[in-house]
Design a protein around this motif. Structure first.
Motif, mmCIF file in Angstrom:
data_model
loop_
_atom_site.group_PDB
_atom_site.id
_atom_site.type_symbol
_atom_site.label_atom_id
_atom_site.label_comp_id
_atom_site.label_asym_id
_atom_site.label_seq_id
_atom_site.Cartn_x
_atom_site.Cartn_y
_atom_site.Cartn_z
ATOM 1 N N PHE A 87 38.224 61.191 19.261
ATOM 2 C CA PHE A 87 37.033 60.504 19.733
ATOM 3 C C PHE A 87 37.453 59.152 20.287
ATOM 4 C CE2 PHE A 87 32.873 58.209 18.527
ATOM 5 C CZ PHE A 87 32.362 58.437 19.798
ATOM 6 N N PHE A 111 24.303 57.759 34.918
ATOM 7 C CA PHE A 111 24.764 58.354 33.658
ATOM 8 C C PHE A 111 25.492 59.653 33.995
ATOM 9 C CE2 PHE A 111 21.072 55.836 32.700
ATOM 10 C CZ PHE A 111 21.415 55.164 31.535
ATOM 11 N N LEU A 113 17.507 54.808 29.694
ATOM 12 C CA LEU A 113 16.739 55.504 30.720
ATOM 13 C C LEU A 113 15.415 54.804 30.996
ATOM 14 C CD1 LEU A 113 17.448 59.153 29.585
ATOM 15 C CD2 LEU A 113 18.237 58.093 31.691
ATOM 16 N N CYS A 152 15.717 51.724 33.111
ATOM 17 C CA CYS A 152 16.287 51.845 34.447
ATOM 18 C C CYS A 152 15.314 51.459 35.544
ATOM 19 C CB CYS A 152 16.772 53.274 34.684
ATOM 20 S SG CYS A 152 18.267 53.620 33.771
ATOM 21 N N SER A 173 39.286 57.954 16.182
ATOM 22 C CA SER A 173 40.208 59.024 15.783
ATOM 23 C C SER A 173 40.903 59.508 17.041
ATOM 24 C CB SER A 173 39.452 60.177 15.134
ATOM 25 O OG SER A 173 38.843 60.982 16.114
ATOM 26 N N MET A 224 35.471 67.463 15.377
ATOM 27 C CA MET A 224 34.953 66.109 15.171
ATOM 28 C C MET A 224 33.474 66.172 14.840
ATOM 29 S SD MET A 224 35.522 62.843 15.388
ATOM 30 C CE MET A 224 34.386 61.484 15.208
ATOM 31 N N PHE A 245 15.328 47.935 35.915
ATOM 32 C CA PHE A 245 16.624 47.462 36.389
ATOM 33 C C PHE A 245 16.763 47.653 37.899
ATOM 34 C CE2 PHE A 245 21.126 48.137 37.336
ATOM 35 C CZ PHE A 245 21.627 46.926 36.891
ATOM 36 N N VAL A 246 16.297 48.776 38.402
ATOM 37 C CA VAL A 246 16.497 49.046 39.831
ATOM 38 C C VAL A 246 15.371 48.488 40.703
ATOM 39 C CG1 VAL A 246 17.907 51.082 39.432
ATOM 40 C CG2 VAL A 246 15.434 51.328 39.693
ATOM 41 N N ARG A 260 20.178 56.209 39.819
ATOM 42 C CA ARG A 260 19.015 55.578 40.449
ATOM 43 C C ARG A 260 19.478 54.320 41.176
ATOM 44 N NH1 ARG A 260 13.599 55.444 36.994
ATOM 45 N NH2 ARG A 260 12.790 55.125 39.085
ATOM 46 N N ARG A 316 22.228 49.449 40.895
ATOM 47 C CA ARG A 316 22.273 50.898 40.725
ATOM 48 C C ARG A 316 22.744 51.222 39.314
ATOM 49 N NH1 ARG A 316 25.352 52.374 45.835
ATOM 50 N NH2 ARG A 316 23.987 50.753 46.619
ATOM 51 N N VAL A 317 22.310 52.338 38.837
ATOM 52 C CA VAL A 317 22.688 52.747 37.489
ATOM 53 C C VAL A 317 22.904 54.250 37.481
ATOM 54 C CG1 VAL A 317 20.246 52.946 36.805
ATOM 55 C CG2 VAL A 317 21.990 52.684 35.046
ATOM 56 N N LEU A 337 35.176 63.112 23.603
ATOM 57 C CA LEU A 337 35.295 63.851 22.347
ATOM 58 C C LEU A 337 36.144 65.087 22.588
ATOM 59 C CD1 LEU A 337 31.656 63.979 20.958
ATOM 60 C CD2 LEU A 337 33.648 63.257 19.662
ATOM 61 N N VAL A 359 26.846 50.844 35.511
ATOM 62 C CA VAL A 359 25.794 49.955 35.988
ATOM 63 C C VAL A 359 26.421 48.955 36.944
ATOM 64 C CG1 VAL A 359 24.120 48.197 35.310
ATOM 65 C CG2 VAL A 359 24.507 50.164 33.837
ATOM 66 N N GLN A 360 25.735 48.720 38.032
ATOM 67 C CA GLN A 360 26.267 47.749 38.993
ATOM 68 C C GLN A 360 25.129 46.882 39.504
ATOM 69 O OE1 GLN A 360 28.627 49.321 42.322
ATOM 70 N NE2 GLN A 360 27.662 47.753 43.577
ATOM 71 N N ALA A 361 25.368 45.619 39.574
ATOM 72 C CA ALA A 361 24.367 44.680 40.101
ATOM 73 C C ALA A 361 25.058 43.716 41.057
ATOM 74 C CB ALA A 361 23.712 43.915 38.961
ATOM 75 N N TRP A 401 15.334 60.587 39.934
ATOM 76 C CA TRP A 401 16.768 60.508 39.693
ATOM 77 C C TRP A 401 17.500 61.379 40.701
ATOM 78 C CZ3 TRP A 401 19.277 57.541 36.037
ATOM 79 C CH2 TRP A 401 18.438 56.861 35.144
#
Lengths: 413, 1136
Positions: free
Chosen positions: B597, B712, A19, A22, B594, A1, A25-26, B734, B709-710, B651, B669-671, B744
């Motif tokens: 993906f 990745f 980022l 953030c 696809s 891909m 946001f926090v 975070r 909180r967030v 992927l 993400v949570q609020a 982080w």
């Protein structure tokens, strides 16, 4: 891909934006919380001083209640063994009620008073700042009550204090309160001066400095009263409400003992109670409820001219004057005069009258520490407790510093 | 292994009976348009659909989109196969005034498609068998002509245009349908996924086990069937070019199903064989077949090794405590996170009354749930962020799939609740004054002992009952599926003022508007109303009232009950009502440009409003305390708004030489906004005016807590030949708890799974499958926002009588260096299927270390703060073995017997407290302690060392000494299933917990505080001198100091080990003809069940598997706790 260059760029951009966003946001602001940075001592002097004083008032009610149980001014009609321990004079340092109801609340008043005092010491008008006088008064009485009640003490997580050290600190703060109050002047200043003088006399008497004690209270007017205000606010009863009333109606566990009921039944107006016909919170003792504090908003007396006289009489050591004073107080209670009392018998009667005059006002613990067995109507070691299931009365003379403090404060190790 | 029975039924297909549906699964299948009988290929018929106005204009737009739009503009349903019409083909059509026929002719010009009208639709179909080649060329040309650089995709390899038409040349396909049932019992299996390999055709079986897939290409086809807990099956059939094919499957129960698909614990769906860490999965359909359940905790209780469920109390509506692999946190919650369909839901418990704590987790109706997956710890929980160290529970609800037959189900349960205890008798000795005043003492002598049990006199506790009704419909259409359910559960508890009613409704809808796009919408709504009485540990409650009262008051207004004049009328008049409404909507958008993906965006919310209400009626009877007798009403409202968004991209990357890999990445993400308000009214005017404002004295308050909180994450999963799977993951989080300047929090993970039995060299006859796995992972736990800040709380002060002003009180000392606590776990294990699938084993060793422990270090109270601040110190270990074994002891036509066993050990130990001295919980003083080298909350006391009978004292240790564990170190469960004649089934489940303690506070308080126990009143007769001294003292320490009773609790700290017969169910699957005849149903089953049937324990109280508090440290105490009732019920399940 394969991902196109545009796609890769988009992903990177999205990640970068995410980022960088953030931190914002926090970052949240919770409306109920006042952050330390939001307090300005220069502007908020009254706020922090009155707040600290209210902490002291909130703790005062519980000290008065628990020492009443300890010295049998009241019976513990509570289902909690932790509170029965107090009545049995056998308090374990691990007793959770001792910590949560008494120590935490009371020592908070001391801590916030001392913290606020430190702040206001730097104020330009510190020597005559009425708020400065007020927090010194709260700190002084806090040390005094701690010295009378607890075998050892501490403030703000600091070193272990002996009774004598606490009394010295009490005298120091109360002297400051008196002096600053005098400099501040006006009605509030005068109130603080007199309250501080009574407290100072009380501390000095407890410390065995009789002459200084008598001198301290010499100028207190006979009709003087310094009240600690309470309020009927269901949302803030633990902080603003009268704790004696709480133990009367909310968790009915303050039971008037027979000797005080007998005094009232004999017509002594200083004792007021009511037979509710119900059982106390323990489901065992009949609920004889006090009526000295008739509501959530009933004020406590912190210091009075009458107490100044008691201090002066005891400190003076004149048995004739004491007997005369005793008979004056007996008359106030519609009791016949007594004659010929001397020595321990006179002191016992003197303390008996004092216990009637200051019933449920937190005065008896100091007397008990000073005079021990001469204080009448205190449950004696080994005797059957009024709730037999709880075991016999112990020989405690003071409250232990709770385990929660001694285990967390490295100075106690 | 048994060979699946495949029944082929040649049949004549009637085109008219075939609904215009498309088979598409809910679980990742894409839709395929269908056609019916072709009648007019390429022809125009006057008055036909083709003559309708097209109303269409298109300018170099994808053909697919244009065809879809043509449906809308013309009102004619144009059916086509998205898999056969590549997205790269663009067309232009000035057809605003053209007919549908003309428009199609223009659109398809030069392309290898034809169109035809069939009944009420128009189909677009490929032309002939040479189509592939021609089309490829044409499409490629068209694509290049439009300047598209992307080559024609390969998706058409996996599908073919289907047509089912008797007599049609160009349209050839079949309808494959059948039934999936269980080996041995022959029971229909619901929610099995049936798919045609190499296509995205599929269906999910209904509650009658039936499935139907329309449009299966003619020729040899492989059909796969998967269901949790069963061996996956694949069979090859020859799909006819015209007609129906019935293929029935008989699935074999399998302990270790490596082909089982998991949705939790990894990024995207994954077969269990690829998951290096343990993720347990419970097939709820299977559970409810075996035994009726009424809550989520019933589903998992005793069914998953390493998951411990403890009942709070027997009050209807009260919650249970869930612990996964021990307790890893001391100051934070040890409750696992709960997700429903990928949305993290709120499970904050509400204490409605003493002994009655409500957990919103149990608001869900089990009938809506397809499966529950349990991520046991950090090794698998990395993707759930730095808040998942206590594990994750993922609830997956039922859904429909395109092409799934429309089915209705109705379940009705009725159960009776019986008390499992006889209240203790109260004793008292008559005193002189009682001889004339106390009814029971009249005519007796001083010292005579009288006894009474007021609960028994008043006929309490009662028998309760529970009725549940759930109806659901499930099915699918052309490109959509749906599941809808409505349930009502009503329960009446053991006491007069105990009710708990739950209503739930759910609509799960999914649609696949295009081949690459899928939308799922879940709309659940829950409403709970209840009245939960006080039981444990409060004088205003039933159990304390009945078991702490004095017989001396019999005949007085108190009549033997505890406290004031508090008879059953008084207790029943107290209300602790709860009323909650909850919506947990979510929408999932999947876009798969696809096959390699894939993207999924999930947006969800948890919107709940919980009202709890306390009411003491105004009365002149002196029922309560003086202030309560004036009447009190208090209402607490908790409104929570939680928004969640998460994105996941996946992927697939081919690496060559047998290696493939998947790269996943995403964010979450949570609020939260939690609004707590209360209103309090004192002194009611009348009891009928039950609003706060009707009281003489009104007050209130509000607290608002915001939290965010967030995170990745990324995960790379290479695998070699689908035998060796590796996973490497990293997550960064975070939290608002730590402020904007906090670094982080990184959570790495690595896992390996090796299916040894798939190796060519592996040839051990008695081992069907063998997998080795190992995993390491990190996650954490974080407090709520503001935990790192030094704060004050607003608090009023008085400057004079009635002069109130706003002030402050120190709240939290703060700690700017605060971080989330870090749980690191290593686990390794094997999964094996042995002896021709007769024995399945899953053995796991786990070692979970929680470091940087977030501890609310007890600070000297004299510092003046209301809260102890958090500090990152210390370590807690949770280590153990988990074993799951499933056996098929006997398998026969008319009789089978299977036994499932789960067991786990647990070593929980505080390895390091960072120099902080031992401390205890507040609730029961020193009972539960936190000390290095012991379990979290281990039991401690001043141990009685010896009895000095001469001195009349009990000598106790100078310091607190260890007594025993709070958490069981061994738990096991065993379930046995006998099946007779395929229809009748007897299911029993036992469970046990070993080597832990409980504080019998009921006995302690009855003996020491209330003095109503026989041991207290008749102590000289029923106790030896040693027993008397040990229970009542006086106590002196070894060094001679006197000691109160508060810390000498040895006589009341008891072993809590137990064995319980938890579930017994006898179920019968009615013959289909009887179900049809008697009830008009496709299938019907009837079950008689018992829960909490019997318990054996050395514990002297009623039930050791209860606890008074939900908090970890307050621990396990039986404080007049109402033991859970026995439930005997009947359940009827019907499928229409």
């Amino acid at each position: 891909m394969r991902i196109s260059r545009l796609g890769r760029g988009g992903i990177c951009l999205a990640a970068a934006l995410s980022l960088s966003g953030c931190s914002d946001f926090v970052t949240v602001q919770n409306p109920n919380i006042v952050e330390a940075g939001g307090i300005n001592p220069d502007v908020d002097g009254a706020l922090i001083a009155y707040s600290a004083f209210q902490d002291f008032v909130a703790g005062f009610g519980d000290i008065a209640l628990y020492t009443a149980w300890f010295t049998t001014e009241a019976w513990t009609g509570d289902s909690s063994e932790d509170r029965s321990e107090v009545g049995r004079r056998a308090i374990d340092p691990a007793n959770p009620r001792l910590n949560t109801d008494v120590w935490i609340r009371f020592s908070r008043g001391l801590a916030t008073s001392e913290n606020t005092r430190d702040i206001l010491l730097t104020a330009s008008d510190a020597p005559k700042n009425i708020h400065h006088a007020r927090v010194n008064l709260a700190a002084g009485y806090s040390y005094l009550l701690m010295a009378e009640t607890f075998c050892r003490g501490t403030a703000r997580g600091g070193p272990v204090l002996t009774t004598a050290e606490m009394l010295n600190l009490a005298a120091e703060r109360l002297t400051s309160a008196r002096d600053i109050g005098l400099a501040a002047g006006g009605a509030p200043g005068t109130l603080i001066v007199n309250a501080a003088s009574v407290g100072l006399g009380r501390a000095l008497l407890q410390a065995g400095k009789a002459a200084e004690a008598a001198a301290a209270v010499r100028n207190v007017p006979a009709n003087f009263e310094y009240l600690l205000y309470t309020q009927d606010d269901p949302a803030n009863r633990a902080r603003l409400g009268n704790r004696m009333w709480e133990a009367t109606v909310d968790r009915p566990s303050l039971v008037v003992p027979p000797v005080y009921r007998a005094a009232a039944d004999a017509g002594d107006p200083r004792i007021r109670y009511q037979n509710t016909g119900l059982r106390a919170y323990d489901g065992f003792l009949p609920m004889y409820a006090q009526r000295k504090y008739p509501s959530w908003a009933a004020s406590y007396r912190l210091a009075t001219g009458l107490e100044a006289r008691y201090i002066a009489v005891e400190a003076g050591g004149d048995q004739g004057a004491m007997l005369s004073f005793v008979n004056e107080r007996r008359a106030a209670g519609n009791l016949a005069a007594v004659n010929g009392l001397t020595g321990d018998a006179l002191m016992t009667e003197f303390l008996a009258q004092k216990s009637l005059d200051f019933w449920l006002e937190g005065r008896r613990m100091g007397d008990f520490r000073r005079h021990g067995a001469l204080v009448p109507n205190v449950a004696q070691p080994g005797e059957v407790f009024y709730k037999p299931a709880a075991g016999p009365v112990g020989n405690g003379m003071c409250f232990p510093v709770p385990l929660a403090e001694t285990s967390a404060n490295s100075n106690f190790r | 292994m048994r060979v699946p029975r495949i029944g082929l039924m040649a049949g004549v297909y009637l085109a008219a009976s075939l609904p215009p549906t498309v088979s598409a699964g809910a679980q990742g299948f894409t839709p395929l348009a269908q056609v019916a009988s072709a009648t007019k290929t390429g022809a125009r018929v006057t008055g036909s659909l083709l003559d309708r106005a097209a109303n269409l204009d298109a300018e170099s737009e994808p053909l697919r989109d244009v065809l879809v739009r043509l449906r809308r503009t013309s009102g004619v349903f144009v059916a086509f196969s998205p898999t056969r019409v590549p997205a790269t083909v663009r067309v232009t059509c000035r057809c605003a005034k053209a007919t549908v026929g003309d428009a199609l002719a223009q659109l398809l010009r030069g392309l290898p498609f034809t169109y035809s009208e069939m009944g009420e639709l128009v189909t677009v179909e490929p032309v002939g068998s040479e189509l592939e080649t021609n089309f490829s060329r044409s499409a490629a040309q068209a694509a290049h002509a439009d300047g598209q650089s992307e080559p024609v995709n390969e998706e058409r390899r996996g599908a073919s245009v289907v047509g089912i038409s008797k007599g049609s040349r160009s349209v050839v396909a079949a309808v494959v349908s059948g039934r999936v049932s269980e080996e041995g019992s022959g029971r229909p299996l619901t929610s099995a996924q049936v798919s045609i390999e190499g296509t995205r055709l599929g269906a999910i079986t209904g509650d009658d086990g039936r499935y139907r897939i329309v449009g299966v290409p003619a020729g040899s086809q492989k059909i796969n069937v998967r269901l949790i807990g069963y061996a996956a099956q694949q069979t090859t059939v020859a799909a006819p070019d015209d007609g129906d094919l019935e293929v029935n499957f008989v699935l074999v129960r399998q302990a270790i199903s490596l082909s089982q698909v998991l949705v939790t614990g990894t990024a995207g769906r994954q077969e269990m064989r690829a998951q290096g860490a343990t993720v347990a999965s419970v097939n709820v359909g299977r559970v409810t077949e075996l035994t009726p359940v009424k809550s989520v905790t019933d589903i998992i209780s005793g069914r998953v090794a390493g998951v411990s469920v403890t009942q709070g109390s027997g009050v209807s509506g009260s919650s249970q405590q869930i612990r996964i692999r021990g307790a890893s946190s001391i100051s934070l919650s040890n409750e696992p996170l709960v997700y429903v369909d990928g949305i993290r839901i709120d499970t904050k418990q509400t204490a409605v009354a003493a002994g009655a704590v409500v957990n919103p987790l149990n608001d869900m109706d089990p009938n809506e749930i397809e499966s529950v997956e349990i991520v046991k710890g950090p090794a698998a929980a990395t993707l759930y962020g730095a808040d998942a160290s206590a594990g994750v529970i993922q609830i997956i609800t039922k859904r429909g799939a395109a092409g799934t037959p429309f089915r209705k189900t109705l379940s009705v349960t009725h159960a009776q609740l019986d008390p499992t205890f006889t209240p203790y008798t109260n004793f008292a000795a008559c005193r002189a004054q009682d001889l004339t005043t106390a009814t029971l003492c009249k005519g007796r002598s001083v010292g005579d002992v009288v006894s009474d049990q007021p609960m028994v006199r008043y006929g309490l506790p009662n028998t309760g009952h529970q009725t549940s009704i759930n109806g659901s419909v499930r099915g699918g259409g052309t490109s959509y599926g749906f599941f809808s359910s409505i349930g009502v559960d009503q329960e009446k508890g053991l006491f007069p003022n105990n009710t708990y009613d739950r209503m739930s409704a759910r609509l799960n809808y999914n649609i696949q508007p295009t081949e690459k796009t899928r939308i799922e919408l879940n709309l659940p709504a829950l409403r709970v109303t209840g009245d939960l009485p006080v039981t444990a540990g409060s004088s205003a409650g039933w159990t304390t009232g009945g078991m702490a009262g004095s017989p001396l008051t019999v005949g007085t207004p108190t009549d033997g009950w505890f406290g004031a004049n508090r008879t059953p009328d008084a207790i029943a008049s107290i209300r602790h009502e709860i009323n909650s409404v909850r919506l947990i909507p979510d929408v999932k958008l999947s876009w798969n440009p696809s096959a390699h993906f894939r993207n999924r965006l999930t947006l969800g919310a948890d919107l709940s409003s919980v009202k709890s209400n306390e009411f003491f009626p105004k009365n002149s009877n002196g029922w309560y305390s003086a202030s309560q007798n004036l009447g009190i009403i208090r209402e607490d409202r908790r409104d929570l708004q939680r928004g969640t968004a998460n994105y996941l991209g996946t992927l697939d990357l081919a690496m060559g030489r047998g290696w493939n890999s998947t790269l996943s990445f995403g964010s979450e993400v949570q609020a939260d906004v939690e609004d707590l308000t209360y209103a309090l009214g004192n002194q009611l005017t009348t009891n009928s005016a039950r609003s706060v404002s009707a009281a003489a004295q009104v007050s209130g308050g509000q607290t608002v807590v915001r939290d965010r909180r967030v995170g990745f994450y990324g995960q790379w999963e290479p695998n070699y030949d689908e035998r060796v799977y590796l996973q490497f993951g990293l997550r960064a989080d975070r939290f608002a708890a730590f402020g904007a300047s906090a670094p982080w929090f990184y959570s790495p993970s690595a896992r390996v799974s090796y299916v040894l039995s798939d190796e060519p060299f592996f040839s051990v006859d008695w081992i069907k499958s063998l997998r080795l796995r190992a995993a390491f992972g990190t996650t954490g736990r974080a407090p709520t926002a503001g935990a790192s800040l030094r704060t004050f709380l607003a608090a009023p002060y008085l400057t004079g009588p009635n002069q109130v002003a706003s002030g402050i009180i120190p709240l939290n000392p703060g700690n700017p260096k605060l971080q989330a606590e870090r749980g690191q776990e290593f686990e390794t294990g094997i999964d094996a299927s042995l002896f021709n699938e007769r024995l399945g084993l899953e053995l796991t060793f786990f070692d979970k270390n929680t470091k940087n422990l977030l501890l609310r270090v007890p600070q000297p109270p004299s510092l003046g703060f209301q809260e102890d601040g958090y500090r990152n110190i210390g370590k807690v270990l949770n280590r153990g073995l988990e074993l799951t074994a499933r056996t098929k002891v006997i398998t026969g036509e008319n009789f089978s017997w299977g036994v499932d066993v789960g067991a786990n050990t647990l070593r929980n130990e505080i390895l390091d407290l960072g120099g902080v001295p031992a401390f205890s919980s507040i609730r029961f003083g020193t009972v539960n302690s936190v000390r290095q080298g012991r379990q979290v909350g281990a039991f401690y006391t001043n141990r009685i060392q010896r009895i000095d009978a001469d001195a009349g004292v009990a000598v106790v240790s100078d310091s607190l000494e260890y007594v025993g564990n709070l958490l069981p170190t061994f738990e096991a469960n065993a379930a046995s299933t006998f099946t007779f004649f395929r229809k009748l089934r007897l299911y029993t489940q036992f469970d046990t917990k070993r080597n832990f303690y409980i504080y019998n506070a009921t006995a302690a308080y009855r003996e020491r505080n209330f003095g109503v126990a026989e041991n207290a009143v008749r102590r000289n007769e029923v106790l030896t001198a040693e027993q008397r001294l040990s229970r009542f003292g006086p106590y002196v320490t070894a060094s001679g100091a006197s000691m109160g009773t508060g810390t000498v609790l040895g006589p009341y700290l008891e072993r809590a080990d137990f064995v319980r017969l938890n579930e017994v169910t006898l179920s019968y699957q009615l013959p289909d003809r009887i179900a049809r005849k008697a009830m008009g149903a496709h299938s019907a089953s009837l079950a008689l069940s018992g829960r909490n049937v019997a318990l054996w324990s050395p514990y002297s109280g009623f039930n050791p598997d209860v606890q008074n508090e939900m908090d970890a440290l307050a621990g396990r105490a039986d404080f007049f706790t109402l033991p859970p009732p026995r439930r005997l019920g009947v359940r009827l399940d019907l499928t229409f």
